[in-house]
Every structure is written in C-alpha cells, then in structure tokens.
Design a protein around this motif. Structure first.
Motif, mmCIF file in Angstrom:
data_model
loop_
_atom_site.group_PDB
_atom_site.id
_atom_site.type_symbol
_atom_site.label_atom_id
_atom_site.label_comp_id
_atom_site.label_asym_id
_atom_site.label_seq_id
_atom_site.Cartn_x
_atom_site.Cartn_y
_atom_site.Cartn_z
ATOM 1 N N GLU A 99 87.967 48.744 5.020
ATOM 2 C CA GLU A 99 88.074 47.484 4.287
ATOM 3 C C GLU A 99 89.375 46.770 4.651
ATOM 4 N N LEU A 100 89.259 45.500 4.943
ATOM 5 C CA LEU A 100 90.434 44.694 5.283
ATOM 6 C C LEU A 100 91.237 44.373 4.020
ATOM 7 N N PRO A 101 92.511 44.003 4.171
ATOM 8 C CA PRO A 101 93.337 43.671 2.993
ATOM 9 C C PRO A 101 92.767 42.482 2.219
ATOM 10 N N CYS A 102 93.174 42.350 0.983
ATOM 11 C CA CYS A 102 92.763 41.217 0.156
ATOM 12 C C CYS A 102 93.499 39.956 0.615
ATOM 13 N N HIS A 103 92.858 38.805 0.491
ATOM 14 C CA HIS A 103 93.470 37.551 0.948
ATOM 15 C C HIS A 103 94.762 37.237 0.192
ATOM 16 N N SER A 104 94.867 37.656 -1.059
ATOM 17 C CA SER A 104 96.085 37.404 -1.830
ATOM 18 C C SER A 104 97.277 38.178 -1.265
ATOM 19 N N THR A 105 96.991 39.305 -0.587
ATOM 20 C CA THR A 105 98.057 40.077 0.047
ATOM 21 C C THR A 105 98.718 39.272 1.156
ATOM 22 N N LEU A 106 97.914 38.511 1.897
ATOM 23 C CA LEU A 106 98.461 37.681 2.970
ATOM 24 C C LEU A 106 99.399 36.626 2.400
ATOM 25 N N SER A 107 98.983 36.007 1.312
ATOM 26 C CA SER A 107 99.801 34.968 0.688
ATOM 27 C C SER A 107 101.125 35.529 0.188
ATOM 28 N N ARG A 108 101.079 36.673 -0.467
ATOM 29 C CA ARG A 108 102.303 37.281 -1.004
ATOM 30 C C ARG A 108 103.237 37.725 0.124
ATOM 31 N N THR A 109 102.666 38.284 1.178
ATOM 32 C CA THR A 109 103.483 38.767 2.292
ATOM 33 C C THR A 109 104.124 37.608 3.041
ATOM 34 N N ARG A 110 103.404 36.507 3.183
ATOM 35 C CA ARG A 110 103.942 35.317 3.839
ATOM 36 C C ARG A 110 105.183 34.804 3.104
ATOM 37 N N LYS A 111 105.127 34.832 1.782
ATOM 38 C CA LYS A 111 106.269 34.400 0.981
ATOM 39 C C LYS A 111 107.403 35.424 1.025
ATOM 40 N N LEU A 112 107.048 36.708 1.127
ATOM 41 C CA LEU A 112 108.040 37.784 1.077
ATOM 42 C C LEU A 112 108.950 37.780 2.290
ATOM 43 N N PHE A 113 108.360 37.712 3.482
ATOM 44 C CA PHE A 113 109.153 37.806 4.707
ATOM 45 C C PHE A 113 109.986 36.538 4.905
ATOM 46 N N GLY A 114 111.218 36.714 5.364
ATOM 47 C CA GLY A 114 112.099 35.588 5.612
ATOM 48 C C GLY A 114 111.722 34.833 6.874
ATOM 49 N N GLN A 115 112.264 33.633 7.009
ATOM 50 C CA GLN A 115 111.958 32.796 8.171
ATOM 51 C C GLN A 115 112.411 33.455 9.473
ATOM 52 N N GLU A 116 113.472 34.280 9.394
ATOM 53 C CA GLU A 116 113.977 34.917 10.609
ATOM 54 C C GLU A 116 112.964 35.887 11.211
ATOM 55 N N VAL A 117 112.091 36.469 10.393
ATOM 56 C CA VAL A 117 111.060 37.378 10.897
ATOM 57 C C VAL A 117 110.030 36.594 11.706
ATOM 58 N N PHE A 118 109.596 35.448 11.182
ATOM 59 C CA PHE A 118 108.630 34.610 11.881
ATOM 60 C C PHE A 118 109.226 34.053 13.170
ATOM 61 N N LEU A 119 110.511 33.705 13.124
ATOM 62 C CA LEU A 119 111.177 33.219 14.326
ATOM 63 C C LEU A 119 111.237 34.299 15.392
ATOM 64 N N GLU A 120 111.451 35.547 14.981
ATOM 65 C CA GLU A 120 111.515 36.642 15.946
ATOM 66 C C GLU A 120 110.147 36.905 16.578
ATOM 67 N N VAL A 121 109.077 36.750 15.806
ATOM 68 C CA VAL A 121 107.722 36.874 16.365
ATOM 69 C C VAL A 121 107.489 35.774 17.400
ATOM 70 N N PHE A 122 107.898 34.547 17.061
ATOM 71 C CA PHE A 122 107.784 33.435 18.016
ATOM 72 C C PHE A 122 108.565 33.739 19.287
ATOM 73 N N ARG A 123 109.799 34.253 19.132
ATOM 74 C CA ARG A 123 110.633 34.550 20.299
ATOM 75 C C ARG A 123 110.045 35.673 21.138
ATOM 76 N N ASN A 124 109.415 36.646 20.491
ATOM 77 C CA ASN A 124 108.815 37.764 21.223
ATOM 78 C C ASN A 124 107.699 37.275 22.144
ATOM 79 N N ILE A 125 106.876 36.358 21.633
ATOM 80 C CA ILE A 125 105.783 35.818 22.446
ATOM 81 C C ILE A 125 106.330 34.907 23.541
ATOM 82 N N LEU A 126 107.374 34.129 23.217
ATOM 83 C CA LEU A 126 108.031 33.306 24.240
ATOM 84 C C LEU A 126 108.625 34.194 25.324
ATOM 85 N N ARG A 127 109.172 35.340 24.913
ATOM 86 C CA ARG A 127 109.748 36.294 25.863
ATOM 87 C C ARG A 127 108.687 36.788 26.859
#
Length: 470
Positions: A99-127
């Motif tokens: 069973e996949l995670p609940c959709h509300s988990t995605l919303s909560r996790t998106r708010k939980l992680f800081g912007q620097e985490v998303f920026l690092e994911v972007f940089r990893n793909i750019l790398r």
C-alpha cells in the motif's frame, strides 16, 4: 473459430514486477539513473527517535517528481496514478501488493522539509546533467512568469483591517511593545486573508489575480535550468536578479563553471541590477526599459566637466542628487541659469516655468549606457533573439507540462519548493532524453567538414588560414 476471453481471479499467482516493466521504459531507466538516497541523511534532523515511522524521504521525492513529470498537481491523484502503474511502482520500490502512503502524508512532509532540502535535490539533478556534458553554463537567459496562488480574490481584505487585527492579536498574546513592522507584508491596498504571501498582480490586458512570481535561469547551450526560485508577485524582475543569479552562481560553482553573460528582457533593466552583474564580472545583455534615454536631442554631454551643452552653447551644470522614493533610486540634476535662457529663441519650448532648462539623469546612467551600447551591437541583437528562443519555451513547458502553472499550497516557502521541483523534473526529462551519440555524431561531422576543407585547399593550391596556423 471465434475466441472469447473470460476473466477469473487466481488465488495464487507467480509474478515479478521487474519482469513486467520493459527495459526501455522511462521509469525503469530513471530508477537506474537517479539515486536520491542522500536525502535520508539530509532529512534525518527533521525527525525524532520515537513514534511511528515516517514516509521514506527518497520515496517522497520520487512521488513529487512523478507529479511534475506527469503534470499532476494533486497529491491524491499522484498516488492514484502510481498505484495503477507498474512502472511507477517499480520506480518507487513498491510491489503490487504494498500500500502506498496516504496523500496527507505528502502534504505534511512537504511542509516539514526545509527549502534547502528541495534545493539540494534540484542541484543533484543539475549535477547529473553537468556530468553528462549537457551544460556549458557560461551564458544564462533569465526570465519570470506569474504562478497562480491557491487563493481567491474573494479572500482579499483591506490591509488596514489586517493590520488592526494583527496588533490586537499581539496585544492579547504578548507584553512586548507593539510595532507596525509586525503586520503582514501587503501589496497595494489589499491582501489575501487565506494566503498573505500571495500578491494581486496582472499581465497586460488580463484580469488581476493572486499570484507568485517564478524566476528561472536557463543555460542557452542546452536549455537546462541552472537556477529556479519563487518570489512575491509584486517584486520587480530587476529586484529578483541578484537572488536568482546568486543561486545559479552557487549551483555552478562546485563544477568550476563561471557565468560570463546574462540575457534578459527590459523588466530586468535597473541600475541596481546592472551594477550587481558588473560586480560579478558578468556581461549583461538586458534590453533597456522604456524610460531610458541614451541621448538628449539638442544636447551634448561633456564627461570631463560633467555637464550638458545645449545647441545654443549654454551649459547645464550639475546641481545635486535627488532621491526617487517610488523607485528607491537617486538621480542627478543639471540646470542652466536664468540669464542663460532669458534671450534664447528656443526658450518657449525648452525652458520650464522658472525660465531654466533642467535635465535629470539616473545616477546609474553609466551602467545603462554601457549595457545599451552592448545590446545594440550585432552580437547584442543576436543575443536578444537567443534569449527569446531559449528561456521563453522553457517557461512555457514548465507552466503547461510540468505542473508549475498553479501552486496548490500556501506561503512563499512552499511556492519556492514548487518551482524548484518543477525545474528539477524538467531537467530530469532532458537528462533522460539526452543521447551521447548526438554529441559524437556532431563531433564526427565537424571532423569530416575539416577534412573536406583541407582536401579542397590542397586541390586549389592554397591552404586556408586556419590550416596554415596549425
């Protein structure tokens, strides 16, 4: 004999998901190419040591990427789509009976992680794109687009009402001295009660809407996005230049890529913007704004004496600097004397009510002049066409095919994450479509062209200058 298929569920079945996903499937190849395991360590500090286990951070970001790759803007729909697709389940590392995670988990996790985490994911793909040889990075094209906010115009209230309610709330909850600076930042007269970070803005000829502003910086050589961020929609493009270029410079620094040229439209034409680019040793190909005047008709500027000379030979001397509070800039004033204009035949259409001629120049005019001269060369005109052919199609793709058109969260921080993930998905799509064979074929074509030129030179009896050099 006519066949007929009947369906009857089996109680037991032998099934391997990896055998059902074709070798050339996009998500199968993506699973082999993309390693996001680093995000687990990056997000460890957001969790405690007790309680229920959270969603795997790697799975979360893969689900986010699926949403942007498939142009899906709903967490619930992302999970519905993933549950129905064998290739997506394989990419996520889930079997068909898990069973996949609940959709509300995605919303909560998106708010939980800081912007620097998303920026690092972007940089990893750019790398990955840089390591593949896709990015030159020396010339960047910058542009912006409005992103619809998750707020209705019905939520607009007068800022004075919000200010009063904020002060009242602070009075109830704090004994500190009340300061007007505690009120929410507003645009013009109104603000949204449901999303105060959104701003009422509009495109020419369009109805005003509550928006955010997406800024991107694109490599003109490969159309790979090297920088992405969100800003308030009432922010001038020129005021966002230092932020978007600062991020882009940091993104490319670890790969020893130095930005040399930036292409942008007239929205980025301001003294502070051009000054910033010069300080970073970057040549700006920025179209001048409508208010800029490279020359004053009937007047000649004397740089040595810092004055203007009119057609009648009278001098307009520098009299001081004044501040324009609306544009947060300063200007230099040049005046004639009353006696200079008293008997002038052009006085009726040249002098003001005080009987003198006044010229006002921006204090940043030297930056404007240098940029204007650069953009009006043959190279500058080609750079203008290149900018339109580079960054505008990328923005169109992000808005219409990478789910960036509207942000379904609230707040500038989540809007910034939205733009970063849309940019990451765009780069990922380009990475997976990139073929090394194209580069090899182009190199072979150049070699063949040089050989043909050499043979032609031998037959004609003279070598071209390039071969003589060699």
């Amino acid at each position: 004999m006519q066949g007929r298929k009947t369906y009857q569920e089996k109680l037991f079945i032998s099934f391997r998901l990896s055998e059902r996903v074709p070798e050339n499937n996009f998500y199968r190849r993506l699973r082999q190419r993309l390693d996001l395991s680093f995000v687990r360590e990056l997000t460890r500090g957001y969790y405690g040591s007790e309680g229920q286990k959270s969603i795997d951070a790697e799975v979360f970001f893969k689900l986010m990427l699926i949403g942007y790759l498939e142009n899906i803007n709903s967490d619930r729909k992302i999970l519905d789509q993933a549950a129905m697709r064998l290739d997506m389940l394989y990419f996520l590392g889930y079997d068909i009976d898990e069973e996949l995670p609940c959709h509300s988990t995605l919303s909560r996790t998106r708010k939980l992680f800081g912007q620097e985490v998303f920026l690092e994911v972007f940089r990893n793909i750019l790398r990955l794109c840089i390591e593949k040889g896709m990015v030159d990075g020396k010339r960047q094209a910058v542009d912006s687009a409005f992103i619809k906010a998750n707020a209705s115009k019905d939520s607009l209230v007068e800022k004075e009402l919000v200010k009063e309610s904020t002060i009242y709330y602070d009075t109830l909850t704090s004994n500190e001295e009340i300061s007007p600076d505690k009120s929410v930042r507003h645009s013009d007269k109104f603000t949204s009660a449901s999303d105060p970070d959104s701003r009422l803005s509009q495109k020419p000829g369009k109805v005003p809407q509550l928006n955010y502003l997406g800024q991107i910086s694109v490599d003109t050589d490969s159309h790979v996005i090297c920088g992405a961020m969100a800003d308030f929609a009432d922010t001038r493009d020129s005021d966002s230049m230092s932020a978007i270029m600062g991020q882009t410079i940091e993104n490319l620094k670890e790969h020893d890529i130095q930005i040399e040229e930036v292409l942008a439209d007239g929205g980025y034409s301001s003294g502070s913007c051009l000054k910033y680019l010069e300080e970073e040793n970057i040549e700006a190909y920025v179209s001048p704004h409508s208010g800029y005047k490279p020359q004053r008709e009937g007047f000649t500027y004397n740089a040595q004496e810092d004055c203007y000379i009119c057609s009648q030979g009278k001098r307009l001397v520098f009299t001081g600097i004044k501040r324009d509070n609306t544009r947060k800039s300063t200007a230099r004033d040049y005046h004639t004397r009353v006696e200079d204009c008293r008997d002038c035949p052009l006085k009726s259409r040249c002098a003001n009510k005080r009987g003198i001629k006044t010229i006002t120049d921006s204090s940043d005019k030297p930056y404007y002049d240098r940029t204007y001269k650069r953009t009006n060369t043959a190279k500058g005109k080609s750079m203008k066409r290149l900018r339109s052919a580079t960054v505008e199609p990328v923005l169109g793709t992000l808005l219409h095919f990478r789910a960036m058109k509207k942000v379904y969260t609230k707040g500038i921080a989540l809007a910034n994450k939205h733009v970063l993930m849309a940019g990451a998905a765009y780069n990922l799509k380009k990475l997976m479509a990139y073929k090394t064979s194209k580069v090899v074929a182009k190199a072979m074509q150049n070699i063949a062209s040089n050989i043909n030129e050499f043979i032609f030179s031998l037959k004609s009896g003279h070598l071209s200058p390039s071969f003589i050099k060699i």
